[in-house]
Design a protein around this motif. Structure first.
Motif, short mmCIF file in Angstrom:
data_model
loop_
_atom_site.label_atom_id
_atom_site.label_comp_id
_atom_site.label_asym_id
_atom_site.label_seq_id
_atom_site.Cartn_x
_atom_site.Cartn_y
_atom_site.Cartn_z
N UNK A 126 -12.73 0.83 -8.26
CA UNK A 126 -12.88 -0.57 -8.64
C UNK A 126 -14.32 -0.80 -9.05
N UNK A 127 -14.52 -1.73 -9.97
CA UNK A 127 -15.89 -2.08 -10.33
C UNK A 127 -15.95 -3.53 -10.79
N UNK A 128 -17.15 -4.08 -10.71
CA UNK A 128 -17.45 -5.39 -11.26
C UNK A 128 -18.87 -5.36 -11.79
N UNK A 129 -19.02 -5.73 -13.06
CA UNK A 129 -20.34 -5.87 -13.67
C UNK A 129 -20.44 -7.31 -14.17
N UNK A 155 -22.84 -10.12 -16.14
CA UNK A 155 -24.00 -10.48 -16.96
C UNK A 155 -24.56 -11.79 -16.41
N UNK A 156 -25.71 -11.73 -15.76
CA UNK A 156 -26.29 -12.92 -15.12
C UNK A 156 -26.62 -13.98 -16.17
N UNK A 157 -26.99 -13.57 -17.37
CA UNK A 157 -27.39 -14.52 -18.41
C UNK A 157 -26.21 -15.32 -18.94
N UNK A 158 -25.11 -14.65 -19.25
CA UNK A 158 -23.96 -15.32 -19.87
C UNK A 158 -22.84 -15.62 -18.89
N UNK A 159 -22.84 -14.94 -17.74
CA UNK A 159 -21.75 -15.09 -16.79
C UNK A 159 -20.55 -14.21 -17.10
N UNK A 160 -20.61 -13.43 -18.19
CA UNK A 160 -19.49 -12.57 -18.55
C UNK A 160 -19.26 -11.49 -17.49
N UNK A 161 -18.00 -11.23 -17.18
CA UNK A 161 -17.62 -10.26 -16.17
C UNK A 161 -16.83 -9.11 -16.80
N UNK A 162 -17.13 -7.91 -16.35
CA UNK A 162 -16.37 -6.72 -16.74
C UNK A 162 -15.81 -6.15 -15.44
N UNK A 163 -14.50 -6.17 -15.31
CA UNK A 163 -13.92 -5.90 -13.99
C UNK A 163 -12.73 -4.96 -14.06
N UNK A 179 -14.11 -6.46 -1.17
CA UNK A 179 -13.86 -6.18 -2.58
C UNK A 179 -15.18 -6.09 -3.32
N UNK A 180 -15.14 -5.56 -4.52
CA UNK A 180 -16.34 -5.53 -5.35
C UNK A 180 -16.85 -6.95 -5.59
N UNK A 181 -15.94 -7.90 -5.78
CA UNK A 181 -16.35 -9.30 -5.97
C UNK A 181 -17.06 -9.84 -4.74
N UNK A 203 -23.96 -5.34 -10.28
CA UNK A 203 -23.05 -4.21 -10.43
C UNK A 203 -22.52 -3.78 -9.06
N UNK A 204 -21.23 -3.57 -8.96
CA UNK A 204 -20.65 -2.98 -7.76
C UNK A 204 -19.56 -2.00 -8.17
N UNK A 205 -19.62 -0.80 -7.61
CA UNK A 205 -18.57 0.20 -7.82
C UNK A 205 -18.07 0.63 -6.45
N UNK A 206 -16.75 0.67 -6.28
CA UNK A 206 -16.15 1.07 -5.02
C UNK A 206 -15.09 2.14 -5.30
#
Length: 324
Positions: free
Chosen positions: A74-77, A79-87, A208-210, A281-284
């Motif tokens: 699992x991962x969550x990235x 973007x602090x600037x835009x708030x966009x999430x890649x999960x 969770x990564x979140x 960034x979090x990777x599990x």
């Protein structure tokens, strides 16, 4: 500026087309004019989709890395600037290993700020807190340390004995309650460090990564903390030596991070402070057939993330990359 540039292009091209009309006749000129107009209409959307194309490639690469691992990833990235999430599976609970300790660090400063605990009051080590595994305190005969010292050792050396001191001092129920109030849904500190009997019963520490990103972001922004406590928590998280995330990032980029590892489990949560484009960034991972493969995957996800955000941090108008 873009509108003026386009207007200039149209004027120049229109002049050329008028000349062509005189040479070739109105029918051919009309065809050429139609082609020009369609090309201009396409150019603006193409410029606007360039960042989306880049994000799409980034997202696909993250999935490629995760899918290559023989295990669960699992991962969550963010973007602090835009708030966009890649999960990927970012809301599913995973065993955290020592990454759970970031919540303990946060709770320490909450209780210090509330006046319930004193950060720099040295105390003898309670025998009941001693634990094996990672760390150094269990090897010392009669250490006398403050809670600040234990917090540093818990993060810097992932010291299990210091972690138990903090759990016993702060209270497991209080830690979990504050994590829930912070907005995590799956953070569960269920056992002290190296409690194999609790682990055998299924009382594993999970999140969770979140969840872990939520805690790291609370420290990053100082949510619920006094400025001096926020600064100290960040300093401690930046003290950690080599990690899988740091292996994918240049040494001069500030990284606040907490990794964790157990048999079949590798995890890490980080705040990477790229100038102008910071990200979380979090990777599990779990069920790993090869623990080193899990570590390599975390490093590759970290490297891919850094390359993406460092490029965004340098991007000027229409994607020109500028010197920092």
């Amino acid at each position: 500026m873009r509108a003026l540039t386009l207007a200039y292009v149209l004027i120049v091209c229109g002049t050329l087309l008028n000349a062509e009309v005189r040479r070739s006749g109105s029918g051919e000129a009309a065809t050429r004019t139609s082609f020009l107009n369609s090309a201009v209409q396409r150019s603006e959307p193409e410029l606007l989709t360039k960042p989306a194309e880049l994000a799409g490639r980034f997202s696909r690469r993250l999935d490629e890395v995760a899918s290559s691992v023989d295990g669960s990833v699992a991962y969550l990235v963010v973007d602090v600037t835009s708030g966009q999430r890649f999960a990927r599976r970012a809301d599913e609970p995973f065993p955290t290993a020592s990454a759970i300790k970031i919540g303990i660090l946060y709770e320490l400063f909450v209780q210090v700020d509330a006046g319930r605990e004193v950060l720099d009051d040295p105390k003898p080590l309670p025998e009941a807190s001693r634990a094996g595994g990672s760390g150094i305190i269990n090897r010392l005969r009669s250490p006398v340390l403050s809670l600040r010292d234990h917090a540093l050792l818990m993060i810097l050396l992932s010291d299990n004995t210091s972690t138990n001191v903090l759990i016993d001092t702060l209270g497991m129920d209080a830690i979990n309650a504050h994590m829930q109030a912070l907005g995590t849904s799956g953070y569960r500190l269920r056992r002290r460090m190296m409690d194999s009997a609790a682990a055998a019963r299924g009382d594993e520490n999970v999140a969770s990564a979140s969840d872990l990103v939520t805690v790291m972001d609370a420290i990053r922004t100082g949510r619920g903390l006094r400025p001096e406590s926020q600064a100290e928590a960040i300093r401690i998280l930046r003290e950690y030596g080599p990690t899988s995330v740091r292996a994918g990032i240049p040494a001069d980029v500030p990284v606040a991070t907490k990794p964790g590892g157990l048999d079949g489990v590798r995890s890490e949560v980080s705040w990477v402070d790229v100038k102008g484009r910071p990200y979380l960034l979090c990777v599990m991972t779990s069920f790993l057939a090869d623990d080193q493969a899990g570590e390599k995957a975390i490093t590759e996800i970290s490297r891919t993330s850094y390359q993406y955000f460092s490029r965004l941090s340098r991007a000027g108008v229409e994607g020109r990359l500028l010197a920092r």
